[in-house]
Design a protein around this motif. Structure first.
Motif, PDB file in Angstrom:
ATOM      1  N   THR A  59      -4.969  -5.644  -3.465  1.00  0.00           N
ATOM      2  CA  THR A  59      -5.688  -5.424  -4.714  1.00  0.00           C
ATOM      3  C   THR A  59      -6.144  -3.967  -4.800  1.00  0.00           C
ATOM      4  O   THR A  59      -6.117  -3.363  -5.876  1.00  0.00           O
ATOM      5  CB  THR A  59      -6.891  -6.391  -4.815  1.00  0.00           C
ATOM      6  OG1 THR A  59      -6.406  -7.723  -4.611  1.00  0.00           O
ATOM      7  CG2 THR A  59      -7.565  -6.314  -6.164  1.00  0.00           C
ATOM      8  N   VAL A  60      -6.541  -3.397  -3.667  1.00  0.00           N
ATOM      9  CA  VAL A  60      -6.900  -1.973  -3.639  1.00  0.00           C
ATOM     10  C   VAL A  60      -5.675  -1.141  -4.043  1.00  0.00           C
ATOM     11  O   VAL A  60      -5.786  -0.195  -4.824  1.00  0.00           O
ATOM     12  CB  VAL A  60      -7.414  -1.549  -2.242  1.00  0.00           C
ATOM     13  CG1 VAL A  60      -7.648  -0.034  -2.186  1.00  0.00           C
ATOM     14  CG2 VAL A  60      -8.699  -2.283  -1.889  1.00  0.00           C
ATOM     15  N   VAL A  72       0.849  -1.199   0.000  1.00  0.00           N
ATOM     16  CA  VAL A  72       0.000   0.000   0.000  1.00  0.00           C
ATOM     17  C   VAL A  72       0.886   1.252   0.000  1.00  0.00           C
ATOM     18  O   VAL A  72       0.669   2.184  -0.776  1.00  0.00           O
ATOM     19  CB  VAL A  72      -0.973  -0.012   1.211  1.00  0.00           C
ATOM     20  CG1 VAL A  72      -1.716   1.313   1.316  1.00  0.00           C
ATOM     21  CG2 VAL A  72      -1.965  -1.165   1.085  1.00  0.00           C
ATOM     22  N   MET A  86      -0.492 -11.267  -9.589  1.00  0.00           N
ATOM     23  CA  MET A  86      -1.047 -11.660 -10.890  1.00  0.00           C
ATOM     24  C   MET A  86      -1.814 -10.519 -11.541  1.00  0.00           C
ATOM     25  O   MET A  86      -2.485 -10.715 -12.535  1.00  0.00           O
ATOM     26  CB  MET A  86      -1.963 -12.874 -10.723  1.00  0.00           C
ATOM     27  CG  MET A  86      -1.252 -14.201 -10.878  1.00  0.00           C
ATOM     28  SD  MET A  86      -0.677 -14.472 -12.570  1.00  0.00           S
ATOM     29  CE  MET A  86       0.512 -15.764 -12.295  1.00  0.00           C
ATOM     30  N   LEU A  87      -1.719  -9.324 -10.971  1.00  0.00           N
ATOM     31  CA  LEU A  87      -2.543  -8.226 -11.483  1.00  0.00           C
ATOM     32  C   LEU A  87      -1.726  -7.153 -12.198  1.00  0.00           C
ATOM     33  O   LEU A  87      -2.196  -6.046 -12.406  1.00  0.00           O
ATOM     34  CB  LEU A  87      -3.345  -7.606 -10.325  1.00  0.00           C
ATOM     35  CG  LEU A  87      -4.408  -8.532  -9.693  1.00  0.00           C
ATOM     36  CD1 LEU A  87      -4.993  -7.880  -8.444  1.00  0.00           C
ATOM     37  CD2 LEU A  87      -5.526  -8.863 -10.672  1.00  0.00           C
ATOM     38  N   GLY A  88      -0.510  -7.483 -12.582  1.00  0.00           N
ATOM     39  CA  GLY A  88       0.349  -6.502 -13.233  1.00  0.00           C
ATOM     40  C   GLY A  88      -0.106  -6.162 -14.644  1.00  0.00           C
ATOM     41  O   GLY A  88      -0.775  -6.957 -15.294  1.00  0.00           O
ATOM     42  N   LYS A 111      -3.683   1.781 -11.107  1.00  0.00           N
ATOM     43  CA  LYS A 111      -4.384   1.717 -12.386  1.00  0.00           C
ATOM     44  C   LYS A 111      -5.193   2.984 -12.613  1.00  0.00           C
ATOM     45  O   LYS A 111      -5.233   3.508 -13.717  1.00  0.00           O
ATOM     46  CB  LYS A 111      -5.259   0.467 -12.446  1.00  0.00           C
ATOM     47  CG  LYS A 111      -4.363  -0.772 -12.383  1.00  0.00           C
ATOM     48  CD  LYS A 111      -4.930  -2.012 -13.003  1.00  0.00           C
ATOM     49  CE  LYS A 111      -3.794  -3.033 -13.087  1.00  0.00           C
ATOM     50  NZ  LYS A 111      -4.227  -4.398 -13.252  1.00  0.00           N
ATOM     51  N   GLU A 112      -5.839   3.450 -11.533  1.00  0.00           N
ATOM     52  CA  GLU A 112      -6.642   4.662 -11.667  1.00  0.00           C
ATOM     53  C   GLU A 112      -5.774   5.885 -11.952  1.00  0.00           C
ATOM     54  O   GLU A 112      -6.201   6.811 -12.629  1.00  0.00           O
ATOM     55  CB  GLU A 112      -7.477   4.880 -10.410  1.00  0.00           C
ATOM     56  CG  GLU A 112      -8.747   4.058 -10.471  1.00  0.00           C
ATOM     57  CD  GLU A 112      -9.349   3.804  -9.111  1.00  0.00           C
ATOM     58  OE1 GLU A 112      -9.093   4.587  -8.185  1.00  0.00           O
ATOM     59  OE2 GLU A 112     -10.081   2.801  -9.001  1.00  0.00           O
ATOM     60  N   GLN A 120      -5.264  -1.138  -7.645  1.00  0.00           N
ATOM     61  CA  GLN A 120      -6.278  -0.298  -8.286  1.00  0.00           C
ATOM     62  C   GLN A 120      -5.901   1.185  -8.231  1.00  0.00           C
ATOM     63  O   GLN A 120      -6.184   1.927  -9.158  1.00  0.00           O
ATOM     64  CB  GLN A 120      -7.637  -0.524  -7.627  1.00  0.00           C
ATOM     65  CG  GLN A 120      -8.242  -1.853  -8.074  1.00  0.00           C
ATOM     66  CD  GLN A 120      -9.568  -2.134  -7.414  1.00  0.00           C
ATOM     67  OE1 GLN A 120      -9.909  -1.538  -6.398  1.00  0.00           O
ATOM     68  NE2 GLN A 120     -10.318  -3.049  -7.992  1.00  0.00           N
ATOM     69  N   MET A 121      -5.258   1.586  -7.138  1.00  0.00           N
ATOM     70  CA  MET A 121      -4.830   3.001  -7.033  1.00  0.00           C
ATOM     71  C   MET A 121      -3.901   3.333  -8.200  1.00  0.00           C
ATOM     72  O   MET A 121      -4.014   4.394  -8.803  1.00  0.00           O
ATOM     73  CB  MET A 121      -4.037   3.226  -5.740  1.00  0.00           C
ATOM     74  CG  MET A 121      -4.824   3.101  -4.471  1.00  0.00           C
ATOM     75  SD  MET A 121      -3.630   3.329  -3.099  1.00  0.00           S
ATOM     76  CE  MET A 121      -4.637   2.869  -1.731  1.00  0.00           C
TER      77      MET A 121
END
Lengths: 320, 319
Positions: free
Chosen positions: B183-184, B145, B214-216, B190-191, B187-188
């Motif tokens: 995951t949050v 974070v 796995m979210l790259g 990505k946004e 998302q920061m």
């Protein structure tokens, strides 16, 4: 009662005796056993109350896994109307470990998604004992996406030993599928409420339980790893699951203290499996209450609140 | 036997035995067994020079070779609640932590730093497998974070090197809650329109793989890294059949479409510079130290690159 758990043995004996007495009385009309049988009933009742008022964490795991506990299908049948199952991940297959679709909850259209374990050998195999493959999570992502587009609240029912550890599941990206499902839970601009009805098994559960409100049944569990798995890692002895269950703090009561569980749903005396209808009705009331709490919130607020909730998770520990 | 054995040899022996040889001067490759000299190993970023096996590398060593001139600023990670569950198995959790801190010299299983790679400002986070198996607990969650927040604040890409056995059991459900939490964080990024690049290193398994790893935007792995949700032993026990050769290894995942690339650790820096600069719409990198102006060795491409770098650009890398 067809299935007694190991700690319920004394109860099984007493209930068996009462049953025997009554059977004897049926064949022999002169015998007057009613008083004695009633005494046994009272004793059984008392024992049941005692047993279930202080279940150890491991016993809670056993109750949570009870084969006669109501499952996803039972909740959907009893609490939702016009249930329209929707299948497939549009990539590879339909996963029967996850059921979901459109339905009405108190006349409001919603999307309902849950793990189904099955109730007998055939259906258990069909539903893979509630262990989802990547397709199950991808189906859920698809359904949550649809709910988001049409402004339908999402209700998830969680009861899984965990995601399926199989060759194909790994090849098709089990971890990616779970990660995407958790991500989708955090993105949707509609109310998302989750109920852990039995076992909340690790990542397989998180993928559906990253919700605005998470309720747990009184004797359900939710954990990072099964007590057996934890024991085999920590002590190289899967048999020490009782100690592991204590250490993991996986009961609804502990999780409420830790802020992971928002609401505990009371179970009938002797667990949800002893009075399925009552347990199901109680779950229905909890879902209604949780949806009510979120009613009127704007999409962006819901997303923001969900994020803040999970970002703050773990800010407090258990009291010493 | 004679005077030589009686008098000379002991003296020779004592000369040899007195010479102190540090034990860690030589190390053995876990894969091919070749003895490797320590300097050779560190120059080669802990990759075996004979079989190219990628051995463990600590976050600190990785950062030293990754950042320009080995310079980086460590980013402070907020302290979580210690031992939230009062967990104890054969040992108390705080005691396990102390042992891990002593053996690794690190505070926890993740290091976050800001710096430049190829003059590209980035934030890097690396997981330390030698610290309790790199396991993801609240500290690792906080670290991710913090890394994401810093990246958003400074408008930089985040590069994350994963290595973990999974969630930290000793933190129970709270370690599991790091899955949505991290995951949050993703998302920061990505946004904010910032690249999030994941480098999966050996091993990355369990809840870590099933969340931030796995979210790259781009998923890179080191050769032969084990990357999975359920480990091979668990699967073999479940399905009772032998798994194919190379199952759940980086190359296998690449073949099954789960990764973008498999890159040798020694080429990782160049790879990350190239990718980050393109995603940040920066001019092409200038490799190595900039030659002095007018130098004869300067290739025409390099001249182009320099002039491009000099051209005004909204996100010009700061010196």
């Amino acid at each position: 009662m067809a299935h007694y758990l190991d700690f319920e043995k004394p109860l099984a004996e007493i209930e068996g005796k009462a049953e025997e007495l009554r059977a004897m009385a049926r064949t022999n009309a002169e015998m007057d056993i009613e008083a004695e049988a009633k005494a046994l009933d009272r004793k059984a009742e008392q024992l049941l109350t005692d047993l279930y008022s202080k279940l150890s964490p491991w016993r809670k795991c056993q109750v949570a896994r009870h084969p006669e506990r109501p499952h996803c299908r039972d909740y959907i049948d009893a609490l939702f109307t016009e249930y329209t199952p929707l299948a497939g991940d549009r990539n590879f297959a339909d996963d029967n470990a996850v059921m979901g679709g459109l339905a009405r909850f108190n006349d409001t259209p919603v999307v309902v998604i849950g793990h189904e374990k099955g109730h007998d050998t055939t259906s258990r195999i069909e539903h893979n004992f509630g262990m989802a493959r990547p397709e199950g999570y991808r189906k859920a992502v698809r359904l949550m996406d649809m709910a988001d587009r049409f402004g339908l609240p999402v209700v998830t029912l969680i009861d899984t030993p965990g995601a399926y550890p199989g060759k194909g599941a790994e090849e098709r990206g089990q971890s990616e599928a779970i990660a995407r499902s958790t991500e989708k839970c955090l993105q949707i601009k509609v109310p998302l409420v989750a109920v852990v009805t039995g076992e909340g098994g690790s990542g397989g559960a998180v993928a559906f339980a990253t919700a605005n409100r998470v309720a747990m049944l009184e004797h359900s569990v939710y954990s990072v790893i099964s007590p057996e798995g934890c024991a085999s890692i920590l002590w190289k002895d899967g048999g020490r699951m009782k100690e592991a269950a204590e250490a993991l703090r996986l009961t609804a009561q502990d999780l409420q203290t830790l802020g992971v569980c928002d609401r505990i749903i009371k179970e009938p005396k002797g667990g949800a499996h002893r009075d399925r209808a009552a347990a199901i009705a109680e779950v229905g009331r909890a879902i209604a209450a949780m949806l009510d709490e979120l009613d009127g919130s704007k999409g962006a607020e819901l997303v923001q609140a969900r994020r803040a909730k999970f970002l703050n998770m773990g800010a407090r520990g258990l009291a010493a | 036997m004679n005077w030589i054995t009686n008098y000379v040899r002991p003296r020779i022996n004592s000369i040899f035995s007195r010479r102190e040889i540090p034990e860690n001067l030589w190390s053995k490759c876990d894969n091919c067994g070749t003895m490797l000299f320590h300097r050779e190993v560190s120059d080669n970023l802990n990759v075996c020079s004979s079989c190219d096996h990628h051995m463990l590398i600590t976050p600190r060593d990785r950062f030293l070779s990754l950042f320009d001139g080995g310079v980086f600023n460590e980013i402070a990670v907020p302290e979580p609640v210690h031992d939230p569950l009062h967990f104890r198995d054969s040992k108390k959790y705080p005691d396990r932590m102390k042992t891990a801190q002593k053996t690794t010299g690190e505070k926890e299983a993740m290091l976050v730093a800001a710096g430049e790679i190829g003059r590209t400002p980035v934030i890097c986070a690396a997981q330390d497998f030698s610290f309790m198996g790199g396991s993801m607990g609240m500290y690792v969650g906080n670290a991710i974070v913090a890394a994401a927040e810093e990246a958003v604040k400074l408008g930089r890409p985040l590069i994350l090197f994963s290595a973990a056995g999974g969630a930290r059991m000793q933190e129970g459900i709270l370690s599991l809650m790091q899955m949505p939490r991290t995951t949050v964080a993703v998302q920061m990024l990505k946004e904010a329109g910032l690249p999030y690049i994941v480098v999966l290193t050996h091993p990355t398994t369990g809840g870590v793989t099933a969340s931030y790893a796995m979210l790259g935007d781009i998923q890179i792995a080191e050769p032969n890294a084990l990357i999975c949700f359920a480990g091979p032993r668990v699967i073999e026990q479940t399905i009772r059949e032998k798994l194919p050769e190379g199952f759940q290894r980086a190359e296998y995942l690449l073949e099954h479409g789960m990764l973008d690339r498999v890159i040798d650790r020694r080429e990782m820096r160049a790879e990350l510079i190239t990718v980050c600069r393109m995603l940040m719409r920066l001019p092409p990198p200038t490799w190595g130290d900039l030659p002095k102006p007018g130098s004869e060795e300067l290739a025409p491409e390099a001249l182009d690159a320099i002039s491009a770098a000099k051209a005004p650009h909204p996100a010009k890398p700061k010196k």
